[in-house]
Design a protein around this motif. Structure first.
Motif, PDB file in Angstrom:
ATOM      1  N   GLY A 246      53.875  10.754  56.150  1.00 31.63           N
ATOM      2  CA  GLY A 246      53.430  10.031  54.965  1.00 31.63           C
ATOM      3  C   GLY A 246      54.573   9.781  53.997  1.00 31.63           C
ATOM      4  O   GLY A 246      54.742   8.668  53.480  1.00 31.63           O
TER       5      GLY A 246
ATOM      6  N   TRP B  69      56.257   6.179  53.034  1.00 27.88           N
ATOM      7  CA  TRP B  69      56.323   5.806  51.621  1.00 27.88           C
ATOM      8  C   TRP B  69      57.767   5.597  51.178  1.00 27.88           C
ATOM      9  O   TRP B  69      58.082   4.629  50.489  1.00 27.88           O
ATOM     10  CB  TRP B  69      55.661   6.889  50.776  1.00 27.88           C
TER      11      TRP B  69
ATOM     12  N   LEU C 173      53.600  -3.336  52.758  1.00 23.10           N
ATOM     13  CA  LEU C 173      52.879  -2.080  52.526  1.00 23.10           C
ATOM     14  C   LEU C 173      51.636  -1.990  53.396  1.00 23.10           C
ATOM     15  O   LEU C 173      51.318  -0.932  53.940  1.00 23.10           O
ATOM     16  CB  LEU C 173      52.514  -1.968  51.042  1.00 23.10           C
TER      17      LEU C 173
ATOM     18  N   SER D 154      59.223   2.334  52.735  1.00 21.59           N
ATOM     19  CA  SER D 154      58.724   1.131  52.068  1.00 21.59           C
ATOM     20  C   SER D 154      59.336   0.977  50.684  1.00 21.59           C
ATOM     21  O   SER D 154      59.671  -0.137  50.259  1.00 21.59           O
ATOM     22  CB  SER D 154      57.198   1.184  51.962  1.00 21.59           C
ATOM     23  N   THR D 155      59.528   2.113  49.983  1.00 23.77           N
ATOM     24  CA  THR D 155      60.142   2.045  48.648  1.00 23.77           C
ATOM     25  C   THR D 155      61.575   1.540  48.730  1.00 23.77           C
ATOM     26  O   THR D 155      62.002   0.692  47.932  1.00 23.77           O
ATOM     27  CB  THR D 155      60.104   3.428  47.985  1.00 23.77           C
TER      28      THR D 155
ATOM     29  N   SER E  45      52.652  -1.116  56.895  1.00 21.71           N
ATOM     30  CA  SER E  45      53.001   0.298  57.012  1.00 21.71           C
ATOM     31  C   SER E  45      51.750   1.147  57.134  1.00 21.71           C
ATOM     32  O   SER E  45      51.678   2.066  57.951  1.00 21.71           O
ATOM     33  CB  SER E  45      53.828   0.742  55.808  1.00 21.71           C
ATOM     34  N   CYS E  46      50.750   0.849  56.316  1.00 19.59           N
ATOM     35  CA  CYS E  46      49.489   1.602  56.379  1.00 19.59           C
ATOM     36  C   CYS E  46      48.807   1.403  57.720  1.00 19.59           C
ATOM     37  O   CYS E  46      48.242   2.330  58.289  1.00 19.59           O
ATOM     38  CB  CYS E  46      48.562   1.174  55.255  1.00 19.59           C
TER      39      CYS E  46
END
Length: 279
Positions: free
Chosen positions: A215, A219, A24, A222-223, A27-28
């Motif tokens: 975005g 998200w 995570l 990653s989920t 990714s950010c």
């Protein structure tokens, strides 16, 4: 016998949580880096050009006597350019003559982006030439001082620049000590086309939509990855060992076969099917 189910060790849980947090955070970080890469000019921000002087060195130019700086433009803004360039000395006059006689080119450049993130380093330059049109005499010149400037921009980056002279009714007379009053319109176009470059509500909504899309994409990705990793981990460390243990238990302790029934309808345990039916 009771079947013992393997439990997930705390070290595995810690490893899994650490892996998820690292993913995570990565990714950010990618999203932040992408935002940094697209940083460019602001609407209305002043842009400074550079041109080669008579010595072949990059400097602000031409220097406008009113401001003491080179020609400036405002990003994404249609405007009128005015710059009074002084023929200060004989070397400047000779340089102007060489431009009018096409012996030299007035080579200029402008930053594609302001390059704010790396102070002290040069941005990626977009080259262009300011062509001069006129007549060169022994001790003076006649110059067309009307210049049109065209810019092409993709969102907040400059992708092309062009300048060209436009003939007017008269030429401007110039000699050492006088000024050449360059002037003309500045026009901005969108991308590689000749559509007007303007930032309106529709453009802003498009930018917001793209930011929202990326975005949601990051998200969602990653989920999905975390969910798949969870199922794989659950199968590998919980479900699969339980299934293997159950198969091993059944092979070690097979179930007793069912009691056979004789042809007369009485089983070995004394149960009579005919008597049960008569009852």
């Amino acid at each position: 016998t009771m079947t013992t189910h393997p439990s997930i060790s705390p070290s595995f849980i810690l490893f899994y949580l650490s892996l998820s947090i690292l993913f995570l955070s990565a990714s950010c970080q990618v999203e932040d880096e992408s935002k940094k890469e697209v940083e460019g000019y602001k609407i209305g921000e002043f842009i400074q050009i550079q041109c080669k002087d008579a010595k072949g060195e990059w400097n602000e130019g031409p220097i406008c006597s009113k401001t003491g700086r080179g020609i400036q433009f405002r990003f994404g803004t249609d405007d009128n350019m005015e710059c009074s360039w002084e023929i200060s000395d004989a070397s400047t006059m000779e340089y102007l003559k060489s431009l009018l006689e096409f012996k030299e080119n007035w080579i200029c450049r402008i930053g594609m982006t302001p390059h704010r993130r790396s102070k002290g380093s040069d941005p990626f330059w977009v080259p262009f030439i300011i062509p001069t049109w006129g007549l060169s005499e022994a001790d003076h010149v006649h110059v067309i001082n009307h210049l049109n400037f065209i810019f092409h921009a993709e969102r907040d980056k400059i992708v092309a620049v062009a300048a060209y002279p436009v003939r007017e009714a008269t030429f401007e007379f110039g000699r050492v000590g006088s000024q050449v009053h360059f002037h003309g319109p500045v026009k901005w176009f969108r991308d590689h086309s000749f559509r007007d470059f303007s930032v309106d509500k529709e453009e802003k909504l498009e930018d917001i939509a793209w930011d929202l899309f990326w975005g949601i994409f990051l998200w969602g990705s990653s989920t999905v990855i975390v969910t798949v990793a969870s199922f794989v981990a659950y199968y590998q460390f919980v479900l699969k060992p339980n299934v293997l243990m159950e198969i091993q238990r059944r092979n070690t302790h097979p179930a007793p076969p069912p009691s056979p029934i004789s042809s007369s309808g009485t089983s070995k345990s004394g149960f009579s099917l005919s008597s049960f039916l008569e009852e």
